[in-house]
Design an enzyme around this catalytic site. Structure first.
Site, PDB file in Angstrom:
ATOM      1  N   ASP A   8      35.015  25.017  14.645  1.00  0.00           N
ATOM      2  CA  ASP A   8      34.887  24.271  13.391  1.00  0.00           C
ATOM      3  C   ASP A   8      36.162  23.452  13.201  1.00  0.00           C
ATOM      4  O   ASP A   8      36.997  23.346  14.119  1.00  0.00           O
ATOM      5  CB  ASP A   8      34.566  25.211  12.214  1.00  0.00           C
ATOM      6  CG  ASP A   8      35.748  26.085  11.807  1.00  0.00           C
ATOM      7  OD1 ASP A   8      36.800  26.049  12.489  1.00  0.00           O
ATOM      8  OD2 ASP A   8      35.626  26.816  10.810  1.00  0.00           O
ATOM      9  N   CYS A  65      37.651  29.304  15.241  1.00  0.00           N
ATOM     10  CA  CYS A  65      37.635  28.901  13.827  1.00  0.00           C
ATOM     11  C   CYS A  65      38.971  29.329  13.240  1.00  0.00           C
ATOM     12  O   CYS A  65      39.934  29.554  13.979  1.00  0.00           O
ATOM     13  CB  CYS A  65      36.427  29.474  13.077  1.00  0.00           C
ATOM     14  SG  CYS A  65      36.371  31.266  12.918  1.00  0.00           S
ATOM     15  N   THR A  67      39.919  32.136  11.644  1.00  0.00           N
ATOM     16  CA  THR A  67      40.269  33.518  11.985  1.00  0.00           C
ATOM     17  C   THR A  67      39.522  34.057  13.205  1.00  0.00           C
ATOM     18  O   THR A  67      39.883  35.114  13.720  1.00  0.00           O
ATOM     19  CB  THR A  67      39.914  34.456  10.811  1.00  0.00           C
ATOM     20  OG1 THR A  67      38.503  34.324  10.554  1.00  0.00           O
ATOM     21  CG2 THR A  67      40.695  34.092   9.551  1.00  0.00           C
ATOM     22  N   HIS A  98      35.176  46.740  29.670  1.00  0.00           N
ATOM     23  CA  HIS A  98      34.443  47.885  29.118  1.00  0.00           C
ATOM     24  C   HIS A  98      33.197  47.494  28.328  1.00  0.00           C
ATOM     25  O   HIS A  98      32.241  48.258  28.281  1.00  0.00           O
ATOM     26  CB  HIS A  98      35.355  48.719  28.205  1.00  0.00           C
ATOM     27  CG  HIS A  98      36.372  49.521  28.964  1.00  0.00           C
ATOM     28  ND1 HIS A  98      37.092  50.546  28.400  1.00  0.00           N
ATOM     29  CD2 HIS A  98      36.802  49.435  30.254  1.00  0.00           C
ATOM     30  CE1 HIS A  98      37.910  51.071  29.306  1.00  0.00           C
ATOM     31  NE2 HIS A  98      37.761  50.408  30.440  1.00  0.00           N
ATOM     32  N   HIS A 133      30.536  52.544  31.631  1.00  0.00           N
ATOM     33  CA  HIS A 133      30.477  51.530  30.570  1.00  0.00           C
ATOM     34  C   HIS A 133      29.101  50.859  30.515  1.00  0.00           C
ATOM     35  O   HIS A 133      28.693  50.376  29.462  1.00  0.00           O
ATOM     36  CB  HIS A 133      31.562  50.486  30.780  1.00  0.00           C
ATOM     37  CG  HIS A 133      32.931  51.089  30.871  1.00  0.00           C
ATOM     38  ND1 HIS A 133      33.516  51.755  29.817  1.00  0.00           N
ATOM     39  CD2 HIS A 133      33.813  51.157  31.908  1.00  0.00           C
ATOM     40  CE1 HIS A 133      34.701  52.208  30.196  1.00  0.00           C
ATOM     41  NE2 HIS A 133      34.906  51.859  31.453  1.00  0.00           N
TER      42      HIS A 133
END
Ligand code: RB5
Length: 143
Positions: A8, A65, A67, A98, A133
């Site tokens: 963004d 973005c 955060t 993992h 995993h």
């Protein structure tokens, strides 16, 4: 490896910098925008990149973005997407090894360019380890 990348307005500048790293590494990518710093809605770009990964047209997604949080929430609405927001390289590497994460989200207001490059390097350089995993990731995928 084909990569879908999007951001963004808050992540636009960092996206452009990360594209230069992809160029240096000789990796193929498609840029889903945004193309400038004008305000846009992050879910639109998360949907575009996540759809590209979920359909198998792209092997990895990168979303930037402010955060990384909004992008990861939106991208994870796709069942085939395992998106992670990382602020340091160890989590990015482990998310591949993992968790078989296929979309990396970075917060441009959280990490500087050097750390973002290290995070992306770690994510792209690591492989899923499978084994124990694989059964855990299968449980995630089963919902
Ligand atoms: C945009 O201001 C900001 O909300 C967005 O970039 C992101 O951080 C959302 O999670």
């Amino acid at each position: 490896m084909k990569i879908a990348i999007g951001a963004d307005h808050a992540g636009y500048q960092l996206k452009e910098s990360l594209k230069r790293l992809l160029d240096e590494l000789g990796l193929l990518y498609e840029d889903f925008g945004t193309t400038n710093g004008q305000s846009v809605d992050y879910p639109d770009f998360a949907q575009a990149v996540a759809t590209g990964v979920a359909t198998g047209n792209f092997d990895r997604g990168i979303l930037v973005c402010g955060t990384g949080v909004g992008m990861s929430i939106a991208a994870n609405r796709h069942a085939a997407v395992r998106a992670v927001v990382c602020s340091e390289p160890l989590s990015a590497r482990m998310a591949r090894q993992h968790n078989d994460a296929n979309v990396l989200c970075i917060g441009a207001r959280v990490v500087g360019l050097g750390t973002a490059i290290d995070i992306l390097d770690a994510f792209l350089g690591a492989s899923f380890e499978g084994g124990r995993h694989a059964a855990r990731v299968a449980k995630i995928n089963a919902g």
